[in-house]
Scaffold this motif. Structure first.
Motif, PDB file in Angstrom:
ATOM      1  N   VAL A 106      -5.749   8.907  -7.535  1.00 27.59           N
ATOM      2  CA  VAL A 106      -4.453   8.434  -8.034  1.00 27.59           C
ATOM      3  C   VAL A 106      -4.655   7.528  -9.248  1.00 27.59           C
ATOM      4  O   VAL A 106      -3.932   7.615 -10.240  1.00 27.59           O
ATOM      5  CB  VAL A 106      -3.680   7.711  -6.915  1.00 27.59           C
ATOM      6  CG1 VAL A 106      -2.503   6.905  -7.471  1.00 27.59           C
ATOM      7  CG2 VAL A 106      -3.195   8.716  -5.873  1.00 27.59           C
ATOM      8  N   ARG A 107      -5.663   6.671  -9.170  1.00 25.95           N
ATOM      9  CA  ARG A 107      -5.935   5.758 -10.281  1.00 25.95           C
ATOM     10  C   ARG A 107      -6.286   6.529 -11.555  1.00 25.95           C
ATOM     11  O   ARG A 107      -5.970   6.090 -12.665  1.00 25.95           O
ATOM     12  CB  ARG A 107      -7.092   4.826  -9.898  1.00 25.95           C
ATOM     13  CG  ARG A 107      -7.433   3.787 -10.960  1.00 25.95           C
ATOM     14  CD  ARG A 107      -8.457   2.794 -10.447  1.00 25.95           C
ATOM     15  NE  ARG A 107      -9.686   3.429 -10.012  1.00 25.95           N
ATOM     16  CZ  ARG A 107     -10.736   2.758  -9.536  1.00 25.95           C
ATOM     17  NH1 ARG A 107     -10.670   1.440  -9.419  1.00 25.95           N
ATOM     18  NH2 ARG A 107     -11.828   3.393  -9.170  1.00 25.95           N
ATOM     19  N   GLN A 108      -6.895   7.709 -11.415  1.00 24.64           N
ATOM     20  CA  GLN A 108      -7.274   8.508 -12.584  1.00 24.64           C
ATOM     21  C   GLN A 108      -6.074   9.159 -13.272  1.00 24.64           C
ATOM     22  O   GLN A 108      -6.061   9.299 -14.489  1.00 24.64           O
ATOM     23  CB  GLN A 108      -8.246   9.618 -12.180  1.00 24.64           C
ATOM     24  CG  GLN A 108      -9.665   9.169 -11.918  1.00 24.64           C
ATOM     25  CD  GLN A 108     -10.568  10.367 -11.681  1.00 24.64           C
ATOM     26  OE1 GLN A 108     -10.165  11.369 -11.098  1.00 24.64           O
ATOM     27  NE2 GLN A 108     -11.806  10.279 -12.139  1.00 24.64           N
ATOM     28  N   ILE A 109      -5.063   9.588 -12.499  1.00 27.92           N
ATOM     29  CA  ILE A 109      -4.068  10.503 -13.062  1.00 27.92           C
ATOM     30  C   ILE A 109      -2.628  10.012 -13.049  1.00 27.92           C
ATOM     31  O   ILE A 109      -1.793  10.548 -13.776  1.00 27.92           O
ATOM     32  CB  ILE A 109      -4.123  11.872 -12.340  1.00 27.92           C
ATOM     33  CG1 ILE A 109      -3.683  11.732 -10.877  1.00 27.92           C
ATOM     34  CG2 ILE A 109      -5.506  12.486 -12.441  1.00 27.92           C
ATOM     35  CD1 ILE A 109      -3.524  13.065 -10.156  1.00 27.92           C
ATOM     36  N   ALA A 110      -2.302   8.996 -12.241  1.00 30.06           N
ATOM     37  CA  ALA A 110      -0.888   8.673 -12.009  1.00 30.06           C
ATOM     38  C   ALA A 110      -0.282   7.825 -13.118  1.00 30.06           C
ATOM     39  O   ALA A 110      -0.917   6.910 -13.649  1.00 30.06           O
ATOM     40  CB  ALA A 110      -0.732   7.964 -10.664  1.00 30.06           C
ATOM     41  N   ASP A 111       0.979   8.133 -13.450  1.00 29.27           N
ATOM     42  CA  ASP A 111       1.794   7.285 -14.325  1.00 29.27           C
ATOM     43  C   ASP A 111       2.654   6.338 -13.504  1.00 29.27           C
ATOM     44  O   ASP A 111       2.914   5.208 -13.909  1.00 29.27           O
ATOM     45  CB  ASP A 111       2.716   8.145 -15.194  1.00 29.27           C
ATOM     46  CG  ASP A 111       1.957   9.141 -16.047  1.00 29.27           C
ATOM     47  OD1 ASP A 111       1.159   8.691 -16.895  1.00 29.27           O
ATOM     48  OD2 ASP A 111       2.147  10.356 -15.859  1.00 29.27           O
ATOM     49  N   GLU A 112       3.103   6.832 -12.341  1.00 24.48           N
ATOM     50  CA  GLU A 112       3.975   6.058 -11.442  1.00 24.48           C
ATOM     51  C   GLU A 112       3.450   6.216 -10.019  1.00 24.48           C
ATOM     52  O   GLU A 112       2.820   7.229  -9.687  1.00 24.48           O
ATOM     53  CB  GLU A 112       5.413   6.581 -11.496  1.00 24.48           C
ATOM     54  CG  GLU A 112       6.006   6.628 -12.887  1.00 24.48           C
ATOM     55  CD  GLU A 112       7.285   7.455 -12.964  1.00 24.48           C
ATOM     56  OE1 GLU A 112       8.022   7.285 -13.952  1.00 24.48           O
ATOM     57  OE2 GLU A 112       7.541   8.273 -12.036  1.00 24.48           O
ATOM     58  N   ILE A 113       3.721   5.213  -9.189  1.00 22.49           N
ATOM     59  CA  ILE A 113       3.265   5.261  -7.795  1.00 22.49           C
ATOM     60  C   ILE A 113       4.390   4.769  -6.889  1.00 22.49           C
ATOM     61  O   ILE A 113       5.064   3.774  -7.192  1.00 22.49           O
ATOM     62  CB  ILE A 113       2.014   4.386  -7.575  1.00 22.49           C
ATOM     63  CG1 ILE A 113       0.819   4.936  -8.353  1.00 22.49           C
ATOM     64  CG2 ILE A 113       1.658   4.296  -6.086  1.00 22.49           C
ATOM     65  CD1 ILE A 113      -0.431   4.064  -8.257  1.00 22.49           C
ATOM     66  N   THR A 114       4.574   5.473  -5.772  1.00 20.95           N
ATOM     67  CA  THR A 114       5.400   4.971  -4.667  1.00 20.95           C
ATOM     68  C   THR A 114       4.513   4.884  -3.439  1.00 20.95           C
ATOM     69  O   THR A 114       3.829   5.856  -3.092  1.00 20.95           O
ATOM     70  CB  THR A 114       6.591   5.900  -4.391  1.00 20.95           C
ATOM     71  OG1 THR A 114       7.472   5.889  -5.529  1.00 20.95           O
ATOM     72  CG2 THR A 114       7.376   5.441  -3.162  1.00 20.95           C
ATOM     73  N   VAL A 115       4.508   3.727  -2.794  1.00 22.24           N
ATOM     74  CA  VAL A 115       3.672   3.493  -1.620  1.00 22.24           C
ATOM     75  C   VAL A 115       4.554   3.525  -0.377  1.00 22.24           C
ATOM     76  O   VAL A 115       5.524   2.764  -0.279  1.00 22.24           O
ATOM     77  CB  VAL A 115       2.940   2.141  -1.705  1.00 22.24           C
ATOM     78  CG1 VAL A 115       2.000   1.970  -0.512  1.00 22.24           C
ATOM     79  CG2 VAL A 115       2.166   2.024  -3.007  1.00 22.24           C
ATOM     80  N   LEU A 116       4.222   4.409   0.561  1.00 21.96           N
ATOM     81  CA  LEU A 116       4.959   4.527   1.822  1.00 21.96           C
ATOM     82  C   LEU A 116       4.126   3.982   2.976  1.00 21.96           C
ATOM     83  O   LEU A 116       2.911   4.196   3.026  1.00 21.96           O
ATOM     84  CB  LEU A 116       5.287   5.995   2.127  1.00 21.96           C
ATOM     85  CG  LEU A 116       6.412   6.685   1.345  1.00 21.96           C
ATOM     86  CD1 LEU A 116       6.542   8.131   1.824  1.00 21.96           C
ATOM     87  CD2 LEU A 116       7.734   5.969   1.529  1.00 21.96           C
ATOM     88  N   SER A 117       4.789   3.308   3.895  1.00 23.01           N
ATOM     89  CA  SER A 117       4.146   2.855   5.135  1.00 23.01           C
ATOM     90  C   SER A 117       5.132   3.049   6.273  1.00 23.01           C
ATOM     91  O   SER A 117       6.253   2.531   6.226  1.00 23.01           O
ATOM     92  CB  SER A 117       3.749   1.379   5.028  1.00 23.01           C
ATOM     93  OG  SER A 117       3.232   0.908   6.266  1.00 23.01           O
ATOM     94  N   THR A 118       4.744   3.813   7.275  1.00 21.83           N
ATOM     95  CA  THR A 118       5.578   4.134   8.435  1.00 21.83           C
ATOM     96  C   THR A 118       7.008   4.468   8.025  1.00 21.83           C
ATOM     97  O   THR A 118       7.977   3.974   8.607  1.00 21.83           O
ATOM     98  CB  THR A 118       5.568   2.987   9.471  1.00 21.83           C
ATOM     99  OG1 THR A 118       6.066   1.772   8.839  1.00 21.83           O
ATOM    100  CG2 THR A 118       4.170   2.746  10.007  1.00 21.83           C
ATOM    101  N   GLY A 119       7.130   5.321   7.013  1.00 23.92           N
ATOM    102  CA  GLY A 119       8.433   5.827   6.622  1.00 23.92           C
ATOM    103  C   GLY A 119       9.253   4.948   5.721  1.00 23.92           C
ATOM    104  O   GLY A 119      10.410   5.270   5.428  1.00 23.92           O
ATOM    105  N   ARG A 120       8.674   3.846   5.250  1.00 26.50           N
ATOM    106  CA  ARG A 120       9.416   2.943   4.367  1.00 26.50           C
ATOM    107  C   ARG A 120       8.666   2.745   3.059  1.00 26.50           C
ATOM    108  O   ARG A 120       7.436   2.731   3.040  1.00 26.50           O
ATOM    109  CB  ARG A 120       9.623   1.578   5.041  1.00 26.50           C
ATOM    110  CG  ARG A 120      10.516   1.641   6.272  1.00 26.50           C
ATOM    111  CD  ARG A 120      10.764   0.246   6.832  1.00 26.50           C
ATOM    112  NE  ARG A 120      11.655   0.291   7.985  1.00 26.50           N
ATOM    113  CZ  ARG A 120      12.095  -0.779   8.640  1.00 26.50           C
ATOM    114  NH1 ARG A 120      11.709  -1.995   8.223  1.00 26.50           N
ATOM    115  NH2 ARG A 120      12.900  -0.651   9.665  1.00 26.50           N
TER     116      ARG A 120
END
Length: 550
Positions: A500-514
């Motif tokens: 992800v660090r190599q290619i992503a422009d944007e990130i969304t982090v999910l944890s237990t559905g949130r």
């Protein structure tokens, strides 16, 4: 201690000398060996990592060292010594005395390595009785104690669980408990964490290190993850096409590799080459603030058909994917990543909220036929399962064109041929079937099938997680080039933060559905605002230090 015992204790725990293994054929033939001329030693308390691409011979070497080669595989040259004893051609009876007590084995596939019809606790208890560690009347309590020792929560309850009722991390702990039950001298771990997310992987590897300290274990760690090998081993053996290409102290090999193959492996490891795709990422300039996917307050529950109880998979999830971006959706297993991907792809219903794809609002209950297949395509993690095994590659690629009535037979063939060229596959594969291709080739076919409809958006669900680093690097390079050439937008689902660090422009982090945080990749990766994201980043292999050998 007499001289013989002292000499035996000073010998390597495992010694492999000039080993050659073949599959099938006659005993005296060495024309296509799976291993040839392999030699190395493992000292007491040492961790040796065996690295290389798929097909390099890593698992064959592990099986040969453990006396577990299949019926069509045999050692035709060289020797294997285990704690000073020559075991090269031991029969099954002689291996039974060593396996478990001298050598423990952790296989790659935990679900396929346990009897699905037996409770996991009973399988461990049987192992304890078989090795004479416990009487039958004591085996249950000792097994529960071992489950507790390897970190299985509620061990008494888990004792009576069947394999399918446990997570991948819990199953791996069960196999570790079985492997160390008889306190062996050597643990052979064949890709023990390849299917696990980074936080579970870290906990499993920390557990193995703790057991090494407690039991004075030596470890043969088979892995294709160079960053993991760097963090967790004292010495490296690099295999390619069944031969040793390089061996030595891990730090030395990593900092100054001598062999061109090792250099390439290191360059392809995401955690060791974070800037590999920077040129492709920045070539298209800044992103326009135009949404390709908008998700607002998305909620999805699954109801147990027997108990009627509801489990929330997604809880008021919201994020925006910018047109032309690589938007990474990350989180541990069970965080809701794949559920969100299937909803965005129009393959699953949802309870409430809104999902807009390329300006089109999706219904709560999508129709059986995906009407926006020409706008968005989903590329699955397991390409073999996604391709009909009865179809040739030509038939699999022609199917979406026929369904959407695009072109005549000649035009479809031309389109397929041009798309194969885009993904770097020869036309000669068209008459082959999925099982005849390598993992990397199958994934390229899956991408070609998605591209044939000329979509604007690709949803990629863990498309590289089953591939070794070199094949993964080639596939990611292809995806980045296709994105730039065709103006694509990617929703990229992954638990691999290094990639992800190599290619992503944007990130969304999910944890237990949130959603715990969402935003520009550079900000989240450098200054995470949530402790969960910080824990994910801290678990990435290559960031930690390794204990010195005893």
């Amino acid at each position: 201690m007499d001289n013989d015992e002292s000499t035996r204790l000073n010998l390597p725990v495992l010694s492999v000398r000039d080993l050659a293994v073949v599959y099938g054929g006659r005993r005296d033939r060495l024309d296509s060996p799976a291993l040839h001329g392999v030699s190395f030693d493992i000292a007491a308390g040492e961790t040796l990592a065996l690295v290389g691409q798929s097909g390099s011979g890593k698992s064959t070497l592990a099986l040969a060292a453990a006396g577990l080669l299949p019926a069509n595989g045999r050692i035709v040259h060289g020797e294997v010594h285990l704690r000073g004893e020559r075991v090269t051609h031991h029969d099954r009876r002689r291996w039974q005395k060593l396996r478990g007590k001298v050598l423990g084995f952790i296989p790659q596939d935990p679900l396929g390595s346990l009897d699905p019809l037996q409770r996991v606790g009973h399988q461990l208890a049987q192992s304890l009785v078989l090795h004479g560690i416990a009487r039958r009347s004591e085996a249950r309590e000792q097994a529960i104690g071992l489950f507790d020792r390897v970190g299985i929560r509620e061990p008494r309850l888990r004792f009576d669980a069947y394999p399918h009722e446990l997570s991948g991390g819990q199953l791996q702990r069960v196999l570790i408990a079985i492997a160390v039950a008889a306190r062996p001298s050597l643990l052979v771990a064949d890709e023990p964490t390849s299917a696990l997310d980074v936080t579970v992987q870290r906990r499993i590897l920390d557990l193995i290190e703790d057991l090494q300290d407690e039991l004075s274990l030596s470890l043969l760690l088979i892995t294709h993850d160079l960053a993991l090998a760097k963090e967790r081993s004292h010495r490296l053996v690099v295999l390619n096409h069944g031969a040793v290409r390089e061996t030595g102290d891990t730090a030395t090999v990593m900092s100054a590799p001598r062999d061109s193959y090792t250099v390439q492996l290191l360059a392809d490891a995401p955690a060791l080459s974070p800037d590999k795709f920077d040129a492709l990422r920045h070539a298209r300039g800044p992103l326009a603030a135009v949404p390709a996917i908008e998700i607002r307050d998305l909620t999805k529950t699954f109801r147990n058909r027997w108990t009627g109880q509801a489990a929330t998979a997604l809880d008021k999830v919201g994020f925006t994917v910018t047109r032309g971006a690589v938007h990474a959706l990350v989180g541990e297993s069970g965080s809701g990543k794949t559920t969100a991907a299937r909803i965005v792809a129009g393959l699953s219903s949802f309870d409430s909220g809104s999902v807009t794809v390329a300006g089109r609002t999706l219904p709560l209950h999508p129709p059986t036929t995906n009407h926006h297949a020409r706008t968005l395509q989903l590329v699955y993690q397991n390409a073999l399962a996604a391709l009909d095994p009865k179809f040739t590659i030509a038939e699999a690629l022609a199917e979406p064109l026929r369904i959407h009535r695009l072109g005549n037979a000649a035009q479809r063939h031309d389109s397929i041929r041009a798309t194969l060229e885009q993904v770097g596959l020869p036309e000669s594969i068209l008459e082959r079937r999925p099982r005849d291709l390598s993992g990397g080739q199958r994934q390229r076919v899956a991408i070609a099938r998605a591209l044939l409809l000329q979509p604007e958006l690709l949803v990629l669900d863990e498309p590289t997680s089953a591939l070794d680093v070199t094949v993964q690097a080639r596939l990611v390079e292809l995806l980045m080039e296709l994105k730039q050439r065709n103006g694509l937008t990617y929703l990229f689902i992954s638990h691999d933060l290094s990639l992800v660090r190599q290619i992503a422009d944007e990130i969304t982090v999910l944890s237990t559905g949130r959603v715990v945080e969402t935003g520009p990749a550079d900000r989240i990766l450098s200054s995470p605002s949530h402790s969960y994201t910080a824990d994910l980043l801290a678990a990435v292999p290559g960031r930690g230090s390794f204990r010195s050998a005893a």
